[in-house]
Design a protein around this motif. Structure first.
Motif, PDB file in Angstrom:
ATOM      1  N   TRP A 250       0.822  -1.215   0.000  1.00  0.00           N
ATOM      2  CA  TRP A 250       0.000   0.000   0.000  1.00  0.00           C
ATOM      3  C   TRP A 250       0.853   1.262   0.000  1.00  0.00           C
ATOM      4  O   TRP A 250       0.576   2.230  -0.692  1.00  0.00           O
ATOM      5  CB  TRP A 250      -0.904  -0.033   1.229  1.00  0.00           C
ATOM      6  CG  TRP A 250      -1.653   1.223   1.487  1.00  0.00           C
ATOM      7  CD1 TRP A 250      -1.600   1.992   2.613  1.00  0.00           C
ATOM      8  CD2 TRP A 250      -2.581   1.864   0.610  1.00  0.00           C
ATOM      9  NE1 TRP A 250      -2.423   3.075   2.485  1.00  0.00           N
ATOM     10  CE2 TRP A 250      -3.038   3.017   1.258  1.00  0.00           C
ATOM     11  CE3 TRP A 250      -3.048   1.569  -0.660  1.00  0.00           C
ATOM     12  CZ2 TRP A 250      -3.948   3.879   0.685  1.00  0.00           C
ATOM     13  CZ3 TRP A 250      -3.953   2.439  -1.238  1.00  0.00           C
ATOM     14  CH2 TRP A 250      -4.398   3.571  -0.566  1.00  0.00           C
TER      15      TRP A 250
ATOM     16  N   SER B 254       3.511   7.315  -1.299  1.00  0.00           N
ATOM     17  CA  SER B 254       3.461   7.529   0.145  1.00  0.00           C
ATOM     18  C   SER B 254       4.818   7.933   0.687  1.00  0.00           C
ATOM     19  O   SER B 254       4.940   8.885   1.466  1.00  0.00           O
ATOM     20  CB  SER B 254       2.990   6.254   0.853  1.00  0.00           C
ATOM     21  OG  SER B 254       1.672   5.935   0.510  1.00  0.00           O
TER      22      SER B 254
ATOM     23  N   TYR C  82      -4.654  14.234   0.065  1.00  0.00           N
ATOM     24  CA  TYR C  82      -3.997  12.942  -0.179  1.00  0.00           C
ATOM     25  C   TYR C  82      -3.912  12.143   1.112  1.00  0.00           C
ATOM     26  O   TYR C  82      -4.127  10.928   1.119  1.00  0.00           O
ATOM     27  CB  TYR C  82      -2.604  13.172  -0.768  1.00  0.00           C
ATOM     28  CG  TYR C  82      -2.643  13.744  -2.155  1.00  0.00           C
ATOM     29  CD1 TYR C  82      -2.719  12.917  -3.270  1.00  0.00           C
ATOM     30  CD2 TYR C  82      -2.628  15.124  -2.370  1.00  0.00           C
ATOM     31  CE1 TYR C  82      -2.771  13.440  -4.553  1.00  0.00           C
ATOM     32  CE2 TYR C  82      -2.685  15.658  -3.646  1.00  0.00           C
ATOM     33  CZ  TYR C  82      -2.763  14.804  -4.733  1.00  0.00           C
ATOM     34  OH  TYR C  82      -2.833  15.329  -6.000  1.00  0.00           O
TER      35      TYR C  82
ATOM     36  N   TRP D 239      -6.150   8.665   1.220  1.00  0.00           N
ATOM     37  CA  TRP D 239      -5.488   7.360   1.259  1.00  0.00           C
ATOM     38  C   TRP D 239      -5.695   6.639   2.587  1.00  0.00           C
ATOM     39  O   TRP D 239      -5.896   5.436   2.618  1.00  0.00           O
ATOM     40  CB  TRP D 239      -4.004   7.529   0.939  1.00  0.00           C
ATOM     41  CG  TRP D 239      -3.772   7.751  -0.536  1.00  0.00           C
ATOM     42  CD1 TRP D 239      -4.563   7.292  -1.554  1.00  0.00           C
ATOM     43  CD2 TRP D 239      -2.712   8.487  -1.147  1.00  0.00           C
ATOM     44  NE1 TRP D 239      -4.047   7.690  -2.767  1.00  0.00           N
ATOM     45  CE2 TRP D 239      -2.921   8.422  -2.556  1.00  0.00           C
ATOM     46  CE3 TRP D 239      -1.608   9.188  -0.664  1.00  0.00           C
ATOM     47  CZ2 TRP D 239      -2.055   9.039  -3.460  1.00  0.00           C
ATOM     48  CZ3 TRP D 239      -0.748   9.785  -1.572  1.00  0.00           C
ATOM     49  CH2 TRP D 239      -0.969   9.711  -2.951  1.00  0.00           C
TER      50      TRP D 239
ATOM     51  N   TYR E 231      -8.223   3.159   2.991  1.00  0.00           N
ATOM     52  CA  TYR E 231      -7.850   1.831   3.487  1.00  0.00           C
ATOM     53  C   TYR E 231      -8.822   1.357   4.569  1.00  0.00           C
ATOM     54  O   TYR E 231      -9.165   0.177   4.638  1.00  0.00           O
ATOM     55  CB  TYR E 231      -6.419   1.822   4.023  1.00  0.00           C
ATOM     56  CG  TYR E 231      -5.933   0.414   4.207  1.00  0.00           C
ATOM     57  CD1 TYR E 231      -5.447  -0.306   3.127  1.00  0.00           C
ATOM     58  CD2 TYR E 231      -6.050  -0.235   5.428  1.00  0.00           C
ATOM     59  CE1 TYR E 231      -5.062  -1.629   3.264  1.00  0.00           C
ATOM     60  CE2 TYR E 231      -5.670  -1.539   5.580  1.00  0.00           C
ATOM     61  CZ  TYR E 231      -5.169  -2.233   4.497  1.00  0.00           C
ATOM     62  OH  TYR E 231      -4.806  -3.536   4.639  1.00  0.00           O
TER      63      TYR E 231
ATOM     64  N   LEU F 238      -9.841   9.209  -4.000  1.00  0.00           N
ATOM     65  CA  LEU F 238      -8.744   8.448  -3.395  1.00  0.00           C
ATOM     66  C   LEU F 238      -9.274   7.375  -2.449  1.00  0.00           C
ATOM     67  O   LEU F 238      -8.729   6.265  -2.381  1.00  0.00           O
ATOM     68  CB  LEU F 238      -7.804   9.398  -2.648  1.00  0.00           C
ATOM     69  CG  LEU F 238      -7.069  10.427  -3.508  1.00  0.00           C
ATOM     70  CD1 LEU F 238      -6.256  11.371  -2.637  1.00  0.00           C
ATOM     71  CD2 LEU F 238      -6.172   9.751  -4.530  1.00  0.00           C
TER      72      LEU F 238
ATOM     73  N   THR G 242      -9.112   3.382  -3.494  1.00  0.00           N
ATOM     74  CA  THR G 242      -8.407   2.400  -2.670  1.00  0.00           C
ATOM     75  C   THR G 242      -9.171   1.092  -2.622  1.00  0.00           C
ATOM     76  O   THR G 242      -8.596   0.007  -2.752  1.00  0.00           O
ATOM     77  CB  THR G 242      -8.258   2.936  -1.228  1.00  0.00           C
ATOM     78  OG1 THR G 242      -7.523   4.148  -1.252  1.00  0.00           O
ATOM     79  CG2 THR G 242      -7.545   1.932  -0.350  1.00  0.00           C
TER      80      THR G 242
ATOM     81  N   TYR H 290       1.916   7.305   8.007  1.00  0.00           N
ATOM     82  CA  TYR H 290       0.965   8.348   7.609  1.00  0.00           C
ATOM     83  C   TYR H 290       0.780   9.423   8.671  1.00  0.00           C
ATOM     84  O   TYR H 290       0.428  10.558   8.343  1.00  0.00           O
ATOM     85  CB  TYR H 290      -0.368   7.708   7.226  1.00  0.00           C
ATOM     86  CG  TYR H 290      -0.441   7.386   5.751  1.00  0.00           C
ATOM     87  CD1 TYR H 290      -1.321   8.044   4.911  1.00  0.00           C
ATOM     88  CD2 TYR H 290       0.413   6.449   5.185  1.00  0.00           C
ATOM     89  CE1 TYR H 290      -1.368   7.775   3.553  1.00  0.00           C
ATOM     90  CE2 TYR H 290       0.374   6.164   3.838  1.00  0.00           C
ATOM     91  CZ  TYR H 290      -0.516   6.833   3.026  1.00  0.00           C
ATOM     92  OH  TYR H 290      -0.541   6.568   1.683  1.00  0.00           O
TER      93      TYR H 290
ATOM     94  N   PHE I  50      -5.966   5.923  -8.929  1.00  0.00           N
ATOM     95  CA  PHE I  50      -7.042   5.768  -7.949  1.00  0.00           C
ATOM     96  C   PHE I  50      -8.370   6.204  -8.548  1.00  0.00           C
ATOM     97  O   PHE I  50      -9.407   5.577  -8.314  1.00  0.00           O
ATOM     98  CB  PHE I  50      -6.738   6.587  -6.689  1.00  0.00           C
ATOM     99  CG  PHE I  50      -5.837   5.903  -5.721  1.00  0.00           C
ATOM    100  CD1 PHE I  50      -6.309   5.455  -4.504  1.00  0.00           C
ATOM    101  CD2 PHE I  50      -4.497   5.695  -6.005  1.00  0.00           C
ATOM    102  CE1 PHE I  50      -5.479   4.823  -3.599  1.00  0.00           C
ATOM    103  CE2 PHE I  50      -3.657   5.071  -5.125  1.00  0.00           C
ATOM    104  CZ  PHE I  50      -4.151   4.623  -3.909  1.00  0.00           C
TER     105      PHE I  50
END
Length: 563
Positions: free
Chosen positions: A53, A58, A76, A80, A84, A254, A258, A292, A453
């Protein structure tokens, strides 16, 4: 040792590790090649999923985006991370219980149609190639700077490494290689973050340093950054400039993109049971959160250091890192007023410095004068992030061609050995095309990934949701929805990015929606077309409606694997 030697040593060690793991875990059957024999533990699968991922977007590009865009870059981060969670809670258990090898296989079986399967194969290949071009660009950037080779040569080296362990080990080899790559990339990301947090805010924890104050002046870091931006004519770092509708549409694209990405979805088929899929999702969320939650801090540290080091300074006094990045073409200086100083301002007519945002994370340790081994470590981490995701995407392309197109549609009588050979040949083809796209990508890393995406959101997400949660969605609706959604989204992106880039501005976008966010509108179009067409065409067979009921019923969920 200098930066180049440290990079050679650390990258060499990490590559040797990946190759060794690939040899140890090589695939001997199609089941091992496609889904690692469904024998991966939840912890290992969680680490592999996190590496899969957390791509070059990232590791390399997201913090760079936030460092340049400030508040606007949060789309972003939100998209993201939220995506998830959406995938983990809404789709993962049901897809694992269905027990197909690939997303096109799910589409083909759920919608009882070879045509639907072939359309899904085409969408998977299109999405995956768009995504992988960003990864290969990331590989080229790392090699071009730190090993001082041409970008093309760097991409070719990365192609060779991925080809070796993807073709040899398939999903089994990729899974355990990604476990090693996660360890490398997260260590490489966090070490400089710890250094910079102490230097800029006096605290060891980057997440706290992000909102901390300078130990010497007592000025909060974000306030300092806002002041620097204002002095140079930029909008304050903590203010947003994007319209609310564009922020919403990019974030949504996004997020739902995912949940439609084939290379992430396939990871839920590699564990023994549905319960293990849920557990591995939890582990993956933990492993992903480490990077993240650190990325915004890294972005702020990088931006503050860059402005302090470069803006208004004499060009002749720039340190070695500046000239090294100039050699790659990712930093350019044009002394328009001839005073020898670097005029870095918001006004494009007066600005003399152009910086590719993809270099910010990679250059940050050098800008901050961290030890050379840290610089080499970051290079190794960037390669690990790019190669791990590239491998997963290439396997999706390979399995789509060999399993879904060849085995399920064109040559159903092919032997397992023949299918395995076809899978490896397909992987070789996919790596070659990915390399060409990496040399000539459609945009910077995170932007290219955002396009992927959007394409996934407009093609796969609606058919997976409708196929899982409705009994009445039929093949005609699914096919029409996929074709209309991805065609509209791709056409919009191609028009504004390639056909007429001069018109790529908010006043020309439909409803103010940028190409990065248009996948949300494509998704809504997909839903609308699919539901409308299904109303006027025959209902699915009774066996398909019963299949949907079985997917959603928890009872016996520990049973069953790929069919």
């Amino acid at each position: 040792m200098d930066v180049r030697l440290w990079t050679f040593v650390l990258v060499g060690i990490s590559f040797a590790l990946y190759i060794g793991v690939a040899i140890w875990s090589r695939a001997s059957s199609t089941k091992e090649f496609y889904v690692a024999g469904t024998g991966v533990s939840p912890l290992a699968n969680g680490m592999a999923t996190a590496a899969d991922w957390m791509s070059a977007a990232s590791f390399i590009s997201m913090a760079g985006l936030i460092s340049f865009m400030g508040y606007d870059g949060s789309v972003y981060l939100m998209g993201w991370t939220g995506g998830y969670v959406l995938l983990a809670l809404l789709l993962a258990p049901y897809l694992r219980k269905f027990g197909a090898y690939t997303v096109p296989e799910f589409v083909g079986q759920r919608y009882y149609s070879q045509v639907a399967r072939v359309v899904a194969v085409a969408c998977a290949i299109f999405v995956s190639f768009t995504y992988v071009s960003g990864q290969m660009r990331g590989v080229g950037i790392v090699f071009s700077r730190f090993l001082e080779v041409d970008v093309t040569v760097g991409v070719i080296i990365g192609m060779g490494i991925v080809l070796f362990y993807a073709v040899l080990g398939g999903m089994k080899g990729i899974t355990y290689t990604q476990v090693a790559q996660y360890c490398v990339l997260i260590f490489a990301y966090m070490v400089p973050a710890f250094f910079l947090a102490v230097m800029l805010s006096g605290t060891f924890i980057p997440q706290l340093g992000f909102g901390g104050a300078d130990p010497e002046t007592g000025v909060f870091l974000l306030d300092k950054l806002d002041g620097l931006h204002t002095e140079l004519g930029f909008t304050p770092y903590t203010d947003g400039t994007k319209s609310m509708i564009d922020v919403f549409f990019i974030t949504a694209a996004l997020m739902v993109g995912t949940a439609g990405l084939p290379h992430v979805i396939i990871r839920f088929y590699t564990v023994p049971k549905v319960r293990d899929a849920r557990i591995s999702v939890g582990w993956a969320l933990l492993f992903i959160a480490i990077l993240y939650t650190t990325a915004p801090a890294v972005a702020v540290f990088a931006r503050a250091n860059l402005l302090d080091t470069v803006a208004g300074q004499p060009y002749d006094a720039m340190p070695e890192w500046f000239s090294k990045w100039e050699d790659t073409g990712l930093i350019t200086f044009d002394d328009r007023n001839g005073d020898g100083n670097i005029q870095y301002v918001a006004d494009p007519d007066e600005n003399e410095l152009t910086i590719d945002r993809d270099i910010m994370v990679l250059a940050n340790p050098e800008i901050s004068r961290l030890p050379n081994w840290v610089v080499g470590l970051v290079a190794a981490g960037g390669l690990a992030a790019a190669l791990s995701t590239a491998a997963g995407l290439l396997l999706v392309i390979s399995s789509a061609i060999s399993h879904d197109l060849l085995k399920r549609a064109l040559r159903p009588d092919i032997s397992e050995r023949g299918e395995l050979i076809a899978a490896r040949v397909s992987a070789f083809f996919a790596v070659t095309v990915a390399g060409l796209l990496g040399i000539n990508p459609p945009g910077f890393v995170a932007q290219t990934v955002a396009f992927a995406f959007g394409l996934a959101a407009s093609s796969f997400f609606p058919v997976i949701i409708l196929g899982t949660f409705t009994r009445t969605m039929n093949r005609e609706g699914a096919i029409a929805g996929m074709v209309s959604g991805i065609t509209f989204t791709a056409a919009y992106i191609i028009y504004f990015r390639f056909v007429n880039p001069a018109a790529d501005s908010p006043e020309n976008w439909w409803f103010g929606i940028s190409p990065e966010g248009i996948g949300t509108l494509g998704m809504l179009l997909n839903f609308a077309v699919a539901l409308t067409v299904s109303k006027f065409t025959p209902s699915p067979p009774a066996s398909v409606r019963e299949l949907v009921d079985r997917i959603r019923v928890p009872g016996g969920s520990g049973q069953g694997g790929p069919q």
